[in-house]
Design an enzyme around this catalytic site. Sequence first.
Site, PDB file in Angstrom:
ATOM      1  N   GLY A 242       0.899  -1.159  -0.092  1.00 59.84           N
ATOM      2  CA  GLY A 242      -0.018  -0.105   0.071  1.00 59.84           C
ATOM      3  C   GLY A 242       0.885   1.346  -0.099  1.00 59.84           C
ATOM      4  O   GLY A 242       0.443   2.300  -0.508  1.00 59.84           O
ATOM      5  N   GLU A 276       4.135  -6.812   1.774  1.00 58.89           N
ATOM      6  CA  GLU A 276       3.468  -7.231   0.385  1.00 58.89           C
ATOM      7  C   GLU A 276       3.733  -5.913  -0.535  1.00 58.89           C
ATOM      8  O   GLU A 276       2.568  -5.566  -0.934  1.00 58.89           O
ATOM      9  CB  GLU A 276       2.105  -7.794   0.353  1.00 58.89           C
ATOM     10  CG  GLU A 276       1.838  -8.891   1.156  1.00 58.89           C
ATOM     11  CD  GLU A 276       0.263  -9.270   1.137  1.00 58.89           C
ATOM     12  OE1 GLU A 276      -0.401  -8.476   1.097  1.00 58.89           O
ATOM     13  OE2 GLU A 276       0.200 -10.440   1.851  1.00 58.89           O
ATOM     14  N   GLY A 278       4.087  -3.678  -3.593  1.00 60.69           N
ATOM     15  CA  GLY A 278       4.033  -3.804  -4.914  1.00 60.69           C
ATOM     16  C   GLY A 278       4.428  -2.400  -5.783  1.00 60.69           C
ATOM     17  O   GLY A 278       5.434  -2.218  -6.230  1.00 60.69           O
ATOM     18  N   ARG A 315      -4.430   2.930 -16.181  1.00 60.92           N
ATOM     19  CA  ARG A 315      -4.729   3.867 -14.798  1.00 60.92           C
ATOM     20  C   ARG A 315      -5.137   5.341 -15.057  1.00 60.92           C
ATOM     21  O   ARG A 315      -6.153   5.732 -14.460  1.00 60.92           O
ATOM     22  CB  ARG A 315      -3.215   3.990 -14.171  1.00 60.92           C
ATOM     23  CG  ARG A 315      -2.746   2.881 -13.851  1.00 60.92           C
ATOM     24  CD  ARG A 315      -1.694   2.525 -12.892  1.00 60.92           C
ATOM     25  NE  ARG A 315      -2.210   3.151 -11.654  1.00 60.92           N
ATOM     26  CZ  ARG A 315      -1.765   4.603 -11.436  1.00 60.92           C
ATOM     27  NH1 ARG A 315      -1.067   5.517 -11.964  1.00 60.92           N
ATOM     28  NH2 ARG A 315      -2.125   4.955 -10.126  1.00 60.92           N
ATOM     29  N   TYR A 319      -8.760   5.438 -13.102  1.00 62.52           N
ATOM     30  CA  TYR A 319      -8.742   5.777 -11.688  1.00 62.52           C
ATOM     31  C   TYR A 319      -8.373   7.414 -11.964  1.00 62.52           C
ATOM     32  O   TYR A 319      -8.153   8.285 -11.078  1.00 62.52           O
ATOM     33  CB  TYR A 319      -7.403   5.427 -10.992  1.00 62.52           C
ATOM     34  CG  TYR A 319      -7.387   3.931 -10.843  1.00 62.52           C
ATOM     35  CD1 TYR A 319      -8.276   3.112 -10.435  1.00 62.52           C
ATOM     36  CD2 TYR A 319      -6.219   3.354 -11.155  1.00 62.52           C
ATOM     37  CE1 TYR A 319      -8.000   1.833 -10.042  1.00 62.52           C
ATOM     38  CE2 TYR A 319      -6.047   2.076 -10.931  1.00 62.52           C
ATOM     39  CZ  TYR A 319      -6.910   1.118 -10.313  1.00 62.52           C
ATOM     40  OH  TYR A 319      -6.687  -0.106 -10.339  1.00 62.52           O
ATOM     41  N   CYS A 345     -11.252   3.966 -29.707  1.00 64.15           N
ATOM     42  CA  CYS A 345     -12.472   4.781 -29.848  1.00 64.15           C
ATOM     43  C   CYS A 345     -13.118   5.018 -28.489  1.00 64.15           C
ATOM     44  O   CYS A 345     -14.207   4.365 -28.220  1.00 64.15           O
ATOM     45  CB  CYS A 345     -13.220   3.961 -31.048  1.00 64.15           C
ATOM     46  SG  CYS A 345     -12.155   3.950 -32.445  1.00 64.15           S
ATOM     47  N   GLU A 346     -12.560   5.737 -27.622  1.00 68.45           N
ATOM     48  CA  GLU A 346     -13.274   6.025 -26.448  1.00 68.45           C
ATOM     49  C   GLU A 346     -12.699   7.575 -26.019  1.00 68.45           C
ATOM     50  O   GLU A 346     -11.643   7.669 -26.065  1.00 68.45           O
ATOM     51  CB  GLU A 346     -12.837   5.212 -25.292  1.00 68.45           C
ATOM     52  CG  GLU A 346     -12.967   3.851 -25.355  1.00 68.45           C
ATOM     53  CD  GLU A 346     -14.270   3.187 -24.571  1.00 68.45           C
ATOM     54  OE1 GLU A 346     -14.818   4.014 -23.925  1.00 68.45           O
ATOM     55  OE2 GLU A 346     -14.751   2.210 -24.734  1.00 68.45           O
ATOM     56  N   TYR A 374       1.024  -1.570 -12.110  1.00 68.68           N
ATOM     57  CA  TYR A 374      -0.400  -1.535 -12.541  1.00 68.68           C
ATOM     58  C   TYR A 374      -0.368  -0.784 -14.060  1.00 68.68           C
ATOM     59  O   TYR A 374      -1.222  -0.245 -14.189  1.00 68.68           O
ATOM     60  CB  TYR A 374      -1.086  -0.832 -11.706  1.00 68.68           C
ATOM     61  CG  TYR A 374      -1.185  -1.627 -10.068  1.00 68.68           C
ATOM     62  CD1 TYR A 374      -1.558  -2.750 -10.087  1.00 68.68           C
ATOM     63  CD2 TYR A 374      -0.481  -0.837  -9.111  1.00 68.68           C
ATOM     64  CE1 TYR A 374      -1.634  -3.322  -8.679  1.00 68.68           C
ATOM     65  CE2 TYR A 374      -0.273  -1.515  -8.080  1.00 68.68           C
ATOM     66  CZ  TYR A 374      -0.902  -2.680  -7.700  1.00 68.68           C
ATOM     67  OH  TYR A 374      -0.714  -3.209  -6.488  1.00 68.68           O
TER      68      TYR A 374
HETATM   69  C1  PLP Z   1      -3.540  -8.280  -0.534  1.00 66.67           C
HETATM   70  C2  PLP Z   1      -2.801  -7.201  -1.309  1.00 66.67           C
HETATM   71  N1  PLP Z   1      -1.392  -7.176  -0.744  1.00 66.67           N
HETATM   72  C3  PLP Z   1      -0.592  -6.137  -1.513  1.00 66.67           C
HETATM   73  C4  PLP Z   1      -0.814  -5.379  -2.240  1.00 66.67           C
HETATM   74  C5  PLP Z   1      -0.029  -4.306  -3.080  1.00 66.67           C
HETATM   75  O1  PLP Z   1      -0.209  -2.894  -3.094  1.00 66.67           O
HETATM   76  P1  PLP Z   1       0.913  -1.937  -3.480  1.00 66.67           P
HETATM   77  O2  PLP Z   1       1.040  -2.156  -4.667  1.00 66.67           O
HETATM   78  O3  PLP Z   1      -0.080  -0.779  -3.189  1.00 66.67           O
HETATM   79  O4  PLP Z   1       1.886  -2.045  -2.470  1.00 66.67           O
HETATM   80  C6  PLP Z   1      -2.460  -5.337  -2.722  1.00 66.67           C
HETATM   81  C7  PLP Z   1      -3.031  -4.436  -3.781  1.00 66.67           C
HETATM   82  O5  PLP Z   1      -3.946  -3.826  -3.860  1.00 66.67           O
HETATM   83  C8  PLP Z   1      -3.241  -6.296  -2.291  1.00 66.67           C
HETATM   84  O6  PLP Z   1      -4.510  -6.349  -2.575  1.00 66.67           O
END
Ligand code: PLP
Length: 425
Positions: A242, A276, A278, A315, A319, A345-346, A374
């Site tokens: 996150g 976690e 990303g 994105r 978003y 075409c949008e 993403y």
């Molecule tokens: C369960 C879980 N872990 C980790 C992430 C990675 O989040 P981020 O890319 O914001 O670090 C996500 C993405 O939403 C997720 O759903």
Amino acid sequence: MCAFYRDDSQQLCVDGLSLAEITATHGSPLYVYSGAGITEAFTQFQAAVAPVSGKVHFAMKANSALGVLALIGRLGGGMDIVSLGELARAQAARIDPASVVFSGVGKSDDDIRQALACGIGQINAESIPEVAAISAIAADMGVVAPVALRVNVDVNPGTHAKISTGQRDTKFGISTDQREASDLYRVLCDDPHIRPAGLAVHIGSQIRNLAPFEAAYSALLTLANELRNAEMPVPNLDLGGGIGVDYDMAGPTDFTAYGKLVERLFKDQGFTLGFEPGRAIIANNGVLVTKVIYVKQGDNKRFVIVDAAMNDLLRPTLYEAHHAIWPITAPQPSIGKADIVGPVCETGDYLGLDRDMPNLANGDALAVMSAGAYGAVMASSYNSRSPAAEVMVLDGKAHLLRGARPIAKMINDESIPDFTAAAKN
Ligand SMILES: Cc1ncc(COP(=O)(O)O)c(C=O)c1O
């Protein structure tokens, strides 16, 4: 240091190569990643959580190119996955299944069976029926499933609604209100086919402020201690991902304050910690290079029509996300605002709106910055377009990670019914 920088002649470069050279070889549109930038971000995240001995599972939903996964695997990273496809990618990138965490609200029986069969490190369960399904499948297979509970601690992460997962009215996690989570954790502990692995939380993505993390982690810690006091083992706390990035400057993310928060809350509390991340590992270590096809002067606006579109980078459309857009050659003074739009075409097909842009013409190349997370993973073949290829620069060499999917291949994968035979029946 920024992974993408201007050299002495103002060319936009990555690891000693100019984006112009890379695109001359690999074409456009093209995702370009910096292996050095990914390495730096991942090792800095590991260092930030080292005082609590955190194990880092890269959330491959952010970017699942095998070359990226293998690089992170070499740095000691595990993976956070959400599908069998992602499990297959982890395995193809030679990630030990014991270092893989399976997240997600909707794991099918097949997902659970295959995850257990390969010796997955942890399944993060999110509902009562999911726990029941895991138990039944583990019993049938004669194995003990390592299961953590993802809880919903009802914290607003203060980010875009579509990537907020921490509040009670989202589909994620088991509510910590009214004992649902603790009652279900007791079920895990009493089930002979399940090894309770702990608790998990993930409140959303692109969170630029530490307060929501602190609120969520404190609630998690309170619950974990309650469970322990009730004699339930809680070996691991998975703190999710996150952490947000700076989409204006496209620079590296500083994990120091996050690391200090985690250390303050969890040091010497006796839990193994998992993370976690990303986006924060890869967003600012990738760009999408795109070339101008036409410049069209509308009544009120200049439209720069480029060869990348929403099917390559969703994105902005999905978003209203902001990506800086920079010329890859020496920037010239702006001649006014322009919308950078794709050929799809949008009306929603754009990469940037109202951007100060120099005079641009056919063939000029732009870099859509901070597109590493993403981006390619959300690409589609909408309008029967082949999504952009992906290249990673490593040690001064550009490696093709994935070529553009040939249109002929897409068409060959389909079939047309035999209409004459159908009419006869
Ligand atoms: C369960 C879980 N872990 C980790 C992430 C990675 O989040 P981020 O890319 O914001 O670090 C996500 C993405 O939403 C997720 O759903």
